[in-house]
Write an enzyme that holds these catalytic residues in place. Structure first.
Site, short mmCIF file in Angstrom:
data_model
loop_
_atom_site.label_atom_id
_atom_site.label_comp_id
_atom_site.label_asym_id
_atom_site.label_seq_id
_atom_site.Cartn_x
_atom_site.Cartn_y
_atom_site.Cartn_z
N LYS A 117 0.82 -1.22 0.00
CA LYS A 117 0.00 0.00 0.00
C LYS A 117 0.85 1.26 0.00
O LYS A 117 0.43 2.29 -0.53
CB LYS A 117 -0.98 -0.02 1.18
CG LYS A 117 -2.06 -1.09 0.99
CD LYS A 117 -3.35 -0.81 1.72
CE LYS A 117 -4.41 -1.80 1.29
NZ LYS A 117 -5.63 -1.79 2.07
N LYS A 199 -3.94 -10.41 -5.89
CA LYS A 199 -5.23 -10.74 -5.28
C LYS A 199 -6.33 -9.79 -5.76
O LYS A 199 -6.05 -8.64 -6.10
CB LYS A 199 -5.12 -10.76 -3.75
CG LYS A 199 -5.13 -9.41 -3.10
CD LYS A 199 -5.54 -9.52 -1.62
CE LYS A 199 -5.77 -8.13 -1.07
NZ LYS A 199 -6.65 -8.03 0.05
N LYS A 202 -10.91 -4.71 -3.62
CA LYS A 202 -11.97 -3.71 -3.80
C LYS A 202 -11.48 -2.47 -4.51
O LYS A 202 -12.17 -1.86 -5.29
CB LYS A 202 -12.45 -3.20 -2.42
CG LYS A 202 -13.34 -4.08 -1.65
CD LYS A 202 -13.74 -3.32 -0.39
CE LYS A 202 -13.69 -4.19 0.83
NZ LYS A 202 -12.43 -4.16 1.58
#
Ligand code: AQP
Length: 335
Positions: A117, A199, A202
């Site tokens: 992130k 992966k 969202k």
């Protein structure tokens, strides 16, 4: 001793960072409902985690309400579980501070999610993103949870929560239960439809990479038709066939069929037929969630009643933990 007290405790949370994906659903949330009878279940929409990445405030509010409605639509019964919004229980943040004093800088900097992130949001590598796993440890330890149902991507954070609990226990005397992960056998890591080495997430910028659980049937089938696979034509689970392996895992998770059964079903057929079958099976599987959500989101008063009661129950449970923790670390009683 009453039956409720004897039951083991489960905690899990999900971020309101957008509509839940098929990954969130298969890897985590659909496993939560069936646990409600056997365990004392606590489920949270973790909005405080969500702001570790920049959120538009009005959108976050809307996403949080929708996430709560989705939680109920996915089978969480607010009468049998404690279902609440994380920021409604300030004890999580308070405990997080105490636990951060039993967490090492080095172990936080090894977290994969932080690395991923902070690369993705390189203009905002904030301290909250770094200490995210400590807040997650507080979420779990505040309830002395025995079991945490999660997808495989959260395993590293859960291990850290165990280490933090162990370190606190060593410093101050046995207190926290060391939580165990509860990871499903099939679908623990649903991959992106556009890049099956990544992966499904969202917040993926490419909407074709993700099945959102509120997507309609046509959209779901279209996205599966476009899924990236390989140049062979055999539906079988094998190393190197990441795209097909992912579709087989998804199909297996929603139909209950084994990989051998799936290979036999599609012997002699092309990827096109297989992709359509996966799309149809997923869409049919998600239909009750879509219908349930449509009703729930119209009833804001009912949702409010549920999340307010959930937060009250969550607050009571965790205040006791926090008072004991404060005593253990040497804080003077407030009253
Ligand atoms: N692709 C996945 N496969 C299986 N399980 C998954 N989970 C997430 N993605 C997959 C599980 O869903 C639960 C809730 O996740 P979260 O919302 O708290 O955070 P996340 O893991 O960061 O999920 P996303 O979808 O990738 O969100 P963003 O894009 O906002 O970061 C967890 O139990 C997780 O394991």
């Amino acid at each position: 001793m009453s039956e409720t007290i004897a039951k083991k405790t489960i905690f899990s949370g999900i971020q309101p960072t957008g509509t839940f994906t098929l990954g969130n659903y298969i890897g985590a949330i659909r496993n939560w409902g069936p646990l409600q009878d056997e365990y004392n279940c606590i489920y949270s929409i973790v909005d405080m985690h969500a702001i570790t990445v920049r959120q538009e405030p009005a959108k976050l509010r809307q996403n949080t309400l929708e996430a709560y409605a989705l939680l109920l639509a996915c089978g969480i019964d607010p009468k049998r579980s404690t279902a609440f919004i994380q920021s409604h229980n300030p004890n999580h943040a308070e405990l997080s501070w105490i636990l951060s004093c039993s967490t090492q800088f080095g172990e936080l900097s090894r977290m994969t999610q932080f690395k991923v992130k902070s690369e993705k949001h390189s203009d905002d590598v904030n301290a909250g993103l770094f200490t995210y796993p400590v807040l997650m440890a507080a979420d779990i330890l505040a309830y002395n949870a025995d079991l945490v149902p999660i997808g495989a991507d959260q395993k590293q954070h859960l291990e850290l929560a165990r280490n933090i609990a162990g370190r606190f226990n060593q410093k101050y005397g046995e207190f926290f239960t060391l939580p165990e992960p509860y990871i499903p056998k099939t679908g623990a890591r649903v991959m992106s439809l556009q890049d099956p080495t990544k992966k499904m997430s969202k917040s993926d910028e490419n909407p074709n990479a993700c099945i959102f659980i509120l997507d309609d049937k046509d959209t779901i089938i279209r996205k599966f038709k476009r899924a990236v696979t390989d140049s062979e034509a055999e539906v079988c689970y094998r190393e190197g066939k990441d795209g097909i392996n992912n579709l087989m895992s998804i199909y297996s998770a929603v139909t209950g069929k084994s990989f051998d059964e799936i290979t036999a079903e599609f012997a002699g057929k092309g990827y096109g037929d297989f992709k359509i079958a996966v799309g149809e099976a997923v869409a049919d599987h998600l239909e009750p969630v879509r219908t349930g959500f449509a009703k729930l989101i119209e009833d804001k008063a009912y949702l409010k009643e549920c999340y307010t009661a959930g937060a009250e129950a969550a607050f009571k449970m965790t205040r006791k933990t926090l008072s004991k923790v404060y005593r253990k670390v040497g804080f003077v009683d407030a009253r």
